[in-house]
Each structure stands twice: as C-alpha cells, then as structure tokens.
Design an enzyme around this catalytic site. Structure first.
Site, PDB file in Angstrom:
ATOM      1  N   ASP A 141      -2.601   5.404  -2.654  1.00  0.00           N
ATOM      2  CA  ASP A 141      -1.968   4.168  -2.206  1.00  0.00           C
ATOM      3  C   ASP A 141      -1.337   3.501  -3.416  1.00  0.00           C
ATOM      4  OD1 ASP A 141      -2.956   4.644   0.317  1.00  0.00           O
ATOM      5  OD2 ASP A 141      -3.997   2.715   0.503  1.00  0.00           O
ATOM      6  N   ASP A 177      -5.788  -4.296  -6.824  1.00  0.00           N
ATOM      7  CA  ASP A 177      -5.300  -5.674  -6.927  1.00  0.00           C
ATOM      8  C   ASP A 177      -6.303  -6.736  -6.473  1.00  0.00           C
ATOM      9  OD1 ASP A 177      -4.992  -4.940  -4.292  1.00  0.00           O
ATOM     10  OD2 ASP A 177      -2.835  -5.343  -4.192  1.00  0.00           O
ATOM     11  N   ASP A 193       0.807  -1.214   0.000  1.00  0.00           N
ATOM     12  CA  ASP A 193       0.000   0.000   0.000  1.00  0.00           C
ATOM     13  C   ASP A 193       0.842   1.266   0.000  1.00  0.00           C
ATOM     14  OD1 ASP A 193      -1.914  -1.943   0.310  1.00  0.00           O
ATOM     15  OD2 ASP A 193      -2.521  -1.328   2.327  1.00  0.00           O
ATOM     16  N   CYS A 239      -1.051  -7.953  -1.338  1.00  0.00           N
ATOM     17  CA  CYS A 239      -0.997  -6.850  -0.381  1.00  0.00           C
ATOM     18  C   CYS A 239       0.138  -7.026   0.626  1.00  0.00           C
ATOM     19  CB  CYS A 239      -2.308  -6.756   0.384  1.00  0.00           C
ATOM     20  SG  CYS A 239      -3.750  -6.401  -0.625  1.00  0.00           S
ATOM     21  N   HIS A 262      -7.988  -0.103  -3.788  1.00  0.00           N
ATOM     22  CA  HIS A 262      -6.925  -1.013  -4.206  1.00  0.00           C
ATOM     23  C   HIS A 262      -7.352  -1.869  -5.401  1.00  0.00           C
ATOM     24  CE1 HIS A 262      -5.049  -0.647   0.075  1.00  0.00           C
ATOM     25  NE2 HIS A 262      -5.021   0.472  -0.626  1.00  0.00           N
TER      26      HIS A 262
END
Length: 374
Positions: A203, A254, A125, A359, A252
């Site tokens: 992030d 991903d 992050d 992550c 995020h």
C-alpha cells in the site's frame, strides 16, 4: 550548492510549473488534491487479510455488515464531516478533485476467488505521487482489486497534460499470498505477517516521502517483495529506507512516523521508540505525539477501522498549516509548541471508513522541486 545542482533545481521547478502532477514531500504548499468519497461504500467482506488488520472493536461492523453497504447512520454523519473538510481545503486555496463512483456492492471474480468491493474513502492507500509520476500500487486486500477504476478519468486527464502514469504488477491475490493459519505475534515473539512473499504487494500508505528519501514500514499489507520492487523501480533517483516498528499488527506508516516539515518529525511513541529512529533524524526536531484523546460516540467505539493513534494522521497544507482532528486537544497544543498553525476540523465520523485526513487525500500538486533534506 554546485552549478549542476542549481541547474537541476531550476529544471525541476520549471517542470513542476508545466505539469499538473508534482509532489515530492508532504509539506510543500498544497495546490491540488484528490479527496476520497464514501457514497456506496461496502464494509470489507470477511477475509484473513482484513480480520487481523482492523481493531477488535470493529468486529461488530464486520460481523453484521461485512459485504453489505455501510449503515446509513454511519454514512450520513461521515459525509457531513467529509463535506466540511472539502470546504476547509477549498477555503485555504486548494483545488479539490474527486474519484468517480463505483458499484462496490457488485460481486467480481478472478479465476480463483471472488469478492465485493470496499470504499473509495482512502486514495492514499492505492496511489503514490513522486514528482510528475503517479504510481498505482498492488494492494493486498481482494476487495480493493478494482478500486483504481474510480480514478481512471482523473489519471487520463493528468497523463494527457504531461504526467507519467505507472502501475506496479497487478497481483494475483491467490491463497498462496495469505498465511491462513496466522495469529498475531505476542510481545517478545518473532514478527510475522498475514501476507507471505508470494508476490510483490504494498500500500502506498506504508511509504512517506521526504524529497529524495522515502521511508517505508513492512506490514500486513506491504511485504519485502513489494518494497524491493519499489527500490528497483525508483533506481538511483530516490533512496528507500525501512523504518522499524514495534507494532504487532502494522498497517500504514502515517499513524506511526510522519515527517511534517524540513527538520521536524512526528512519531508515535508506542510504535517507534526515539532510540530506534534512523540515524539521519538525530539532528531533527523529533515531536513525540501525546497520548490520543478518547473519541466519543458509536462510530469509534464499535465501528472504527483505525486505532486511537490515528491522531497522527494529519495533512500539511504547507510547512506551517496543518489540518488536525478537532477533538485531539493534546495534539493541537503539541503542534503549536513546535511552530505549526493547526486547523482543527471534525473528522472522527470518517474513521469507520479506514482513515483520517492523510488517508482521505492524495496530494497531486505541491509547489516545490526535488531536493534532499539530509
């Protein structure tokens, strides 16, 4: 390929061998990685930027433990699985580095606000590696303001051995950054975000790298100001493309949009319809993720900081080997059908700490140079 392009490729490869930091994508052979740590983790203190970014089921965790250490029964099981993940990486020939501990329960303050810390579980992050450069990102959660301190000794070591080390402008994180009256937009309503355009914040986990092309989503932790800062910082060497998502609470990329290897893209069908993909992916093998398997146990049911679509949060060790959550049988079979070699690892107990394999890692060195895949 022209002679200039060949010489550029050779120079990149020579540089990658000399520098301890080298990574341009998520699939070149992984040689060194930073893995997060959860000891001393604190449940995020209550704040508008947190409340609307975690699943409603995590309300139990935030209500009873916000600003306090994670309960031992969550930490113990997650630590066991984290240790197992590290052993898998090392057995596959990957060098693992770890951040230093921080006193995350200690309250800290700026002139206008105060907070306690969060966790060191997700290095993806706060940092991005592009070639030989480490970029510290300006994260929007106040409880993560001093998280980079845990990585200082690592980054100083990498810098002394030839890496570049950059930090985006440290954000103020004053009330002007947050939409205090925010409500989640319903389907059909114009998109809105819990953060404003007061200052650049983002992030790194809202970006994925694909050689000379980076893909980013605007989200509840990444604003347009932050995306523009990255574009200008990177200049002409990289192209930054924004990915449209239908998620009402994006955070995020991903678990939404994951290039796995040259010509192979994994997508979340609930958030990125195939017909809305950037045109450059029309010639790629687009892998539509299967519906995630139910994750049993209290850790997910009441305490997970992620959605079920964390099933996409895989880690590529090279163009074939991929670490995937052991309970996600449908994902494992899907990856096999598309030519990958899944390495199933149990990691569901890590979800209360904010993520899964992608992550929990920051790939520092992959064997390969800069190139374009389009």
């Amino acid at each position: 390929m022209t002679e200039v392009a060949i010489e550029t490729r050779r120079a990149d490869q020579a540089s990658s061998m000399a520098c301890p930091v080298n990574s341009y994508n998520g699939w070149d052979p992984l040689e060194e990685v930073i893995v997060g740590r959860i000891d001393g983790s604190v449940v995020p203190p209550h704040h508008v930027s947190v409340t609307f970014n975690v699943p409603k089921k995590a309300a139990f965790l935030l209500r009873f433990f916000g600003g306090r250490r994670y309960p031992w029964f969550l930490t113990r099981r997650a630590q066991e699985q984290l240790d197992g993940f590290v052993r898998v990486l090392e057995a596959e020939g990957v060098k693992v580095r770890r951040p230093d501990p921080l006193p995350l329960t200690r309250r800290f303050a700026s002139p206008l606000w105060s907070s306690r810390g969060f966790s060191l579980a997700c290095p993806r992050d706060g940092f991005m590696v592009l070639g030989d450069e480490i970029i510290e990102t300006p994260m929007a959660w106040r409880c993560r303001y001093f998280e980079p301190e845990a990585y200082r000794s690592l980054f100083k070591d990498y810098f002394r051995r030839g890496a570049r080390w950059t930090a985006a402008p440290r954000p103020q994180l004053t009330d002007e950054l947050y939409a205090q009256d925010y409500t989640i937009p319903a389907e059909g309503e114009p998109m809105r975000y819990v953060i404003t355009e007061f200052e650049p914040v983002f992030d790194a986990a809202d970006f994925v790298r694909c050689g000379r092309d980076l893909f980013v989503q605007r989200s509840n932790v990444t604003n347009a100001f932050g995306i523009e800062w990255m574009r200008r910082h990177l200049g002409d060497r990289f192209q930054v493309h924004e990915v449209e998502t239908t998620c009402r609470t994006p955070m995020h990329i991903d678990s939404t949009f994951m290039p796995l290897a040259p010509g192979k893209l994994l997508i979340n069908p609930a958030y990125v319809p195939v017909e809305r993909l950037p045109k450059m992916f029309r010639s790629w093998d687009v892998i539509v993720a299967p519906q995630p398997e139910p994750i049993p146990g209290m850790a997910f049911e009441y305490c997970s900081m992620t959605s079920l679509w964390i099933s996409l949060n895989v880690l590529m060790l090279d163009e074939k080997r991929v670490v995937v959550e052991r309970s996600q049988k449908g994902m494992i079979e899907t990856l096999k059908r598309h030519g990958f070699q899944p390495i199933p690892v149990a990691f569901a107990e890590y979800l209360p700490f904010g993520g899964s394999f992608h992550c929990a890692t920051l790939d520092v060195r992959r064997r390969g140079g800069l190139q374009s895949y389009f």
